[in-house]
Design a protein around this motif. Structure first.
Motif, PDB file in Angstrom:
ATOM      1  N   LEU A 199       0.870  -1.204  -0.115  1.00  0.00           N
ATOM      2  CA  LEU A 199      -0.112  -0.165   0.033  1.00  0.00           C
ATOM      3  C   LEU A 199       0.823   1.214   0.021  1.00  0.00           C
ATOM      4  N   ARG A 200       2.014   1.270   0.849  1.00  0.00           N
ATOM      5  CA  ARG A 200       2.669   2.438   0.906  1.00  0.00           C
ATOM      6  C   ARG A 200       3.516   2.817  -0.308  1.00  0.00           C
ATOM      7  N   SER A 201       4.088   1.545  -0.886  1.00  0.00           N
ATOM      8  CA  SER A 201       4.503   1.605  -2.315  1.00  0.00           C
ATOM      9  C   SER A 201       3.710   1.969  -3.278  1.00  0.00           C
ATOM     10  N   ALA A 202       2.197   1.672  -3.435  1.00  0.00           N
ATOM     11  CA  ALA A 202       1.414   2.089  -4.337  1.00  0.00           C
ATOM     12  C   ALA A 202       0.945   3.564  -4.382  1.00  0.00           C
ATOM     13  N   LEU A 203       0.916   3.897  -3.107  1.00  0.00           N
ATOM     14  CA  LEU A 203       0.784   5.462  -3.013  1.00  0.00           C
ATOM     15  C   LEU A 203       1.964   6.175  -3.285  1.00  0.00           C
ATOM     16  N   GLN A 204       3.245   5.721  -3.477  1.00  0.00           N
ATOM     17  CA  GLN A 204       4.185   6.597  -3.875  1.00  0.00           C
ATOM     18  C   GLN A 204       4.244   6.647  -5.419  1.00  0.00           C
ATOM     19  N   VAL A 205       3.827   5.468  -6.151  1.00  0.00           N
ATOM     20  CA  VAL A 205       3.660   5.267  -7.447  1.00  0.00           C
ATOM     21  C   VAL A 205       2.791   6.125  -8.100  1.00  0.00           C
ATOM     22  N   SER A 206       1.382   6.211  -7.227  1.00  0.00           N
ATOM     23  CA  SER A 206       0.282   7.085  -7.703  1.00  0.00           C
ATOM     24  C   SER A 206       0.547   8.542  -7.637  1.00  0.00           C
ATOM     25  N   LEU A 207       1.275   9.057  -6.517  1.00  0.00           N
ATOM     26  CA  LEU A 207       1.132  10.319  -6.222  1.00  0.00           C
ATOM     27  C   LEU A 207       2.634  10.879  -6.588  1.00  0.00           C
ATOM     28  N   GLY A 208       3.674  10.187  -6.919  1.00  0.00           N
ATOM     29  CA  GLY A 208       5.079  10.589  -7.291  1.00  0.00           C
ATOM     30  C   GLY A 208       6.101  10.245  -6.093  1.00  0.00           C
ATOM     31  N   ARG A 209       7.132  10.332  -6.491  1.00  0.00           N
ATOM     32  CA  ARG A 209       8.327   9.545  -5.643  1.00  0.00           C
ATOM     33  C   ARG A 209       8.441  10.636  -4.341  1.00  0.00           C
ATOM     34  N   ASN A 210       8.045  11.807  -4.246  1.00  0.00           N
ATOM     35  CA  ASN A 210       8.270  12.651  -3.158  1.00  0.00           C
ATOM     36  C   ASN A 210       7.121  12.697  -2.501  1.00  0.00           C
ATOM     37  N   ARG A 211       5.954  11.997  -2.364  1.00  0.00           N
ATOM     38  CA  ARG A 211       4.799  11.881  -1.680  1.00  0.00           C
ATOM     39  C   ARG A 211       5.066  10.149  -0.949  1.00  0.00           C
ATOM     40  N   LYS A 212       5.094  10.326   0.194  1.00  0.00           N
ATOM     41  CA  LYS A 212       5.219   9.074   0.669  1.00  0.00           C
ATOM     42  C   LYS A 212       4.421   9.214   2.231  1.00  0.00           C
ATOM     43  N   ILE A 213       3.745   7.959   2.300  1.00  0.00           N
ATOM     44  CA  ILE A 213       3.143   7.714   3.739  1.00  0.00           C
ATOM     45  C   ILE A 213       3.850   6.948   4.676  1.00  0.00           C
ATOM     46  N   SER A 214       4.079   7.453   6.066  1.00  0.00           N
ATOM     47  CA  SER A 214       5.213   6.632   6.831  1.00  0.00           C
ATOM     48  C   SER A 214       4.421   5.423   7.296  1.00  0.00           C
ATOM     49  N   PHE A 215       5.191   4.333   7.851  1.00  0.00           N
ATOM     50  CA  PHE A 215       4.442   3.073   8.524  1.00  0.00           C
ATOM     51  C   PHE A 215       3.780   3.612   9.681  1.00  0.00           C
ATOM     52  N   GLY A 216       4.298   4.727  10.341  1.00  0.00           N
ATOM     53  CA  GLY A 216       3.719   5.209  11.525  1.00  0.00           C
ATOM     54  C   GLY A 216       2.383   5.919  11.446  1.00  0.00           C
ATOM     55  N   VAL A 217       2.180   6.065  10.238  1.00  0.00           N
ATOM     56  CA  VAL A 217       0.773   6.755   9.861  1.00  0.00           C
ATOM     57  C   VAL A 217      -0.109   5.774   9.263  1.00  0.00           C
ATOM     58  N   LEU A 218       0.372   4.784   8.381  1.00  0.00           N
ATOM     59  CA  LEU A 218      -0.262   3.720   7.598  1.00  0.00           C
ATOM     60  C   LEU A 218      -0.946   2.786   8.680  1.00  0.00           C
ATOM     61  N   TYR A 219      -0.087   2.104   9.412  1.00  0.00           N
ATOM     62  CA  TYR A 219      -0.588   1.049  10.413  1.00  0.00           C
ATOM     63  C   TYR A 219      -1.575   1.557  11.177  1.00  0.00           C
ATOM     64  N   PRO A 220      -1.354   2.574  11.755  1.00  0.00           N
ATOM     65  CA  PRO A 220      -2.366   3.141  12.888  1.00  0.00           C
ATOM     66  C   PRO A 220      -3.902   3.421  12.040  1.00  0.00           C
ATOM     67  N   LEU A 221      -3.647   4.065  10.834  1.00  0.00           N
ATOM     68  CA  LEU A 221      -4.932   4.024  10.045  1.00  0.00           C
ATOM     69  C   LEU A 221      -5.623   3.009   9.719  1.00  0.00           C
TER      70      LEU A 221
END
Length: 175
Positions: free
Chosen positions: A21-43
């Motif tokens: 999921l984290r990798s797909a977000l980066q592909v979708s929005l561009g390499r400078n947009r990342k979601i940290s695992f510290g945000v992803l897993y609690p979400l």
């Protein structure tokens, strides 16, 4: 809302582990947009508590959490897809996420999303043209540089309009 929509859109395709999921977000929005695992897993945990997804722990040499969308999560996905994209700094990202997941919508909703995206890009064009003209009228060097930056934004908006218009025209003929 943006990260929730993205996750639900990805899960409409198939169950996913957090890393994907984290990798797909980066592909979708561009390499400078990342979601940290510290945000992803609690979400993901919050979404599971709300009944939008189920989480399964997979032991495959390492412990991974795999999320699967529930019927309630599918309903939430469609609700978020129907919401207007708000004005503001993140609206481009929201459009990219919606455009990435729009194949799950009925054709008429896909067409309306593309029209909305075109209108948004046209607003950008309409705002930039007088600004570029104003910068061009002033001979200060910093205004020349500012004009060039605005020309880049104008080119991007016009390219997006062309792309979305072509997509809209081709959409009814998709297989």
């Amino acid at each position: 809302m943006m990260n929730e929509l993205f996750i639900l859109g990805e899960l409409m395709e198939a169950p996913q582990i957090g890393y994907h999921l984290r990798s797909a977000l980066q592909v979708s929005l561009g390499r400078n947009r990342k979601i940290s695992f510290g945000v992803l897993y609690p979400l993901l945990d919050k979404m599971a508590d709300q009944g939008l997804v189920t989480i399964e722990t997979i032991e495959d040499g390492r412990t991974q959490k795999q999320a699967t969308i529930t019927p309630k999560g599918q309903a939430r996905f469609f609700e978020l897809m129907r919401e207007d994209v708000p004005e503001g700094a993140k609206n481009r990202d929201i459009y990219l996420i919606k455009l990435d997941a729009m194949q799950h919508l009925p054709l008429v909703d896909q067409q309306e999303l593309l029209k909305s995206f075109i209108r948004e890009q046209q607003k950008t064009v309409d705002e930039l043209l007088p600004l570029i003209k104003e910068f061009a009228a002033d001979e200060k060097i910093d205004h020349w540089y500012a004009e060039k930056k605005q020309e880049l934004k104008l080119s991007e908006a016009n390219l997006a309009i062309d792309w979305a218009t072509n997509f809209l025209n081709d959409l009814p003929y998709r297989k």
